[in-house]
Design an enzyme around this catalytic site. Structure first.
Site, PDB file in Angstrom:
ATOM      1  N   GLU A  17      26.964  65.172  61.180  1.00 38.29           N
ATOM      2  CA  GLU A  17      27.039  65.275  62.656  1.00 38.29           C
ATOM      3  C   GLU A  17      26.415  64.054  63.315  1.00 38.29           C
ATOM      4  O   GLU A  17      25.779  63.234  62.659  1.00 38.29           O
ATOM      5  CB  GLU A  17      26.241  66.513  63.128  1.00 38.29           C
ATOM      6  CG  GLU A  17      26.998  67.811  63.082  1.00 38.29           C
ATOM      7  CD  GLU A  17      27.865  68.009  64.322  1.00 38.29           C
ATOM      8  OE1 GLU A  17      27.914  67.103  65.171  1.00 38.29           O
ATOM      9  OE2 GLU A  17      28.504  69.074  64.412  1.00 38.29           O
ATOM     10  N   ASN A  33      28.380  71.815  72.151  1.00 31.09           N
ATOM     11  CA  ASN A  33      29.051  70.714  71.467  1.00 31.09           C
ATOM     12  C   ASN A  33      29.701  69.757  72.460  1.00 31.09           C
ATOM     13  O   ASN A  33      29.638  69.963  73.664  1.00 31.09           O
ATOM     14  CB  ASN A  33      30.114  71.284  70.512  1.00 31.09           C
ATOM     15  CG  ASN A  33      29.559  71.444  69.098  1.00 31.09           C
ATOM     16  OD1 ASN A  33      28.843  70.576  68.602  1.00 31.09           O
ATOM     17  ND2 ASN A  33      29.868  72.558  68.468  1.00 31.09           N
ATOM     18  N   ASP A  92      34.428  70.332  68.516  1.00 30.01           N
ATOM     19  CA  ASP A  92      33.086  69.962  68.044  1.00 30.01           C
ATOM     20  C   ASP A  92      32.671  68.674  68.754  1.00 30.01           C
ATOM     21  O   ASP A  92      32.916  68.538  69.960  1.00 30.01           O
ATOM     22  CB  ASP A  92      33.092  69.892  66.505  1.00 30.01           C
ATOM     23  CG  ASP A  92      31.699  70.126  65.932  1.00 30.01           C
ATOM     24  OD1 ASP A  92      30.723  69.860  66.631  1.00 30.01           O
ATOM     25  OD2 ASP A  92      31.583  70.559  64.770  1.00 30.01           O
TER      26      ASP A  92
HETATM   27  C1  BGC Z   1      27.520  73.289  64.733  1.00 27.08           C
HETATM   28  C2  BGC Z   1      27.978  74.178  63.597  1.00 27.08           C
HETATM   29  C3  BGC Z   1      29.256  74.872  63.985  1.00 27.08           C
HETATM   30  C4  BGC Z   1      30.279  73.878  64.450  1.00 27.08           C
HETATM   31  C5  BGC Z   1      31.557  74.503  64.935  1.00 27.08           C
HETATM   32  C6  BGC Z   1      28.623  72.369  65.111  1.00 27.08           C
HETATM   33  O1  BGC Z   1      28.212  71.557  66.178  1.00 27.08           O
HETATM   34  O2  BGC Z   1      26.378  72.547  64.329  1.00 27.08           O
HETATM   35  O3  BGC Z   1      26.944  75.082  63.298  1.00 27.08           O
HETATM   36  O4  BGC Z   1      29.749  75.606  62.875  1.00 27.08           O
HETATM   37  O5  BGC Z   1      29.740  73.107  65.506  1.00 27.08           O
HETATM   38  O6  BGC Z   1      31.380  75.276  66.070  1.00 27.08           O
HETATM   39 CA    CA Z   2      28.572  69.302  66.813  1.00 31.27          CA
END
Ligand code: BGC
Ligand code: CA
Length: 288
Positions: free
Chosen positions: A16, A146, A195
């Site tokens: 990430e 996100n 995301d």
């Molecule tokens: C989170 C994950 C999640 C994913 C999809 C990410 O930003 O850290 O925990 O599964 O987003 O929603």
């Molecule tokens: Ca993320």
């Protein structure tokens, strides 16, 4: 079909938060659940990994040196030369079952970060803004914060609570760091969820879509301009980097994939690069 290349040999549980550092010509990113800060240096193609004491949700580079880390328990600054940590801020009303998730600086260098339950269940997460006025709660009742990124002129903020499958666009006042009322910018079809994301110099949004094996480029009006398909389903975030800022770095995850599924996507958890022929925007450093 875009030419997709893997960088290094790391496999993240939950890769990430990629951020390009023009000074070092390096890409920093995190493995949230693997508790790692990583850096890929373009010259020599070296990857360094620093173990973290807690889950690390996201990062930003600091104007005054060091790397701002959104750790599970709060915000710290990391010195990569000494591997030392300095506490920067506590998160108000932060619970022990929560961790930080996506975070980024606005164009004035304020750091924004969202929190979420480690279990992903329950909407108890918050969105925070950190600047010289301290750490302020900007939004509550969030499940998985996100997308967080700003238009090139800094007057629009893009953000998503992933399970809602919508990317929202808020007008944003750069002078005060205050968002207005959101509108729906894009809707994402199941099983994918929005995301991490970034914005390019033309003001288009690049959205990594978890469970979607793709990064989607949206025009400023929300229409789909381009789709890059990747050899892994859990695509988590993206950032521009490289010498001309025209290389898109893409992170991915292995979390929650069964052994059978993982066998069909051996590149899950890798860091990918694609030359997309469009320039990104330099990410501001944390300015305070
Ligand atoms: C989170 C994950 C999640 C994913 C999809 C990410 O930003 O850290 O925990 O599964 O987003 O929603
Ligand atoms: Ca993320």
């Amino acid at each position: 079909m875009a030419d997709i290349r893997r960088i290094g040999t790391t496999t993240d549980i939950l890769g990430e938060g990629p951020v390009w550092c023009p000074r070092e010509r390096a890409l920093y990113w995190v493995d949230i659940r693997g508790r790692m800060l990583r850096r890929y240096v373009e010259r020599g193609e070296q990857v360094t990994s620093w173990p973290m004491p807690e889950e690390i949700g996201s990062l930003a580079l600091c104007e005054q040196g060091g790397v701002l880390l959104a750790l599970k328990s709060g915000i710290a600054v990391f010195d990569s030369m000494t591997a030392g940590f300095r506490k920067l801020a506590d998160l108000p009303e932060h619970g022990k079952t929560l961790r930080c998730n996506d975070g980024k600086c606005d164009r004035q260098g304020r750091f924004w970060v969202g929190t979420m339950e480690m279990s992903e269940a329950g909407a108890t997460g918050k969105l925070y803004r950190l600047d010289d006025r301290g750490c302020t709660i900007m939004r509550r009742d969030i499940r998985i914060p996100n997308t967080l990124c700003w238009s090139p002129d800094g007057t629009t903020i893009y953000w998503a609570d992933s399970p809602q499958r919508q990317i929202l666009a808020f007008p944003y006042d750069p002078a005060t760091g205050t968002p207005g009322e959101p509108r729906i910018f894009a809707e994402i079809t199941a099983p994918a969820v929005p995301d991490g994301a970034t914005v390019d110099a033309e003001g288009y949004l690049w959205s990594a879509q978890y469970n979607g094996s793709r990064v989607v480029r949206y025009a400023p009006d929300g229409s789909v301009d381009r789709v890059i398909t990747l050899p892994a389903t859990q695509i988590t975030s993206c950032a521009f980097g490289g010498t001309n800022l025209s290389t898109l770095f893409i992170t991915s995850a292995t979390q929650n994939l069964s052994a059978d599924v993982l066998a069909t996507q051996p590149l899950a958890g890798a860091l990918f690069v694609v030359d997309v022929g469009v320039k990104g925007v330099r990410e501001p450093r944390y300015a305070f």
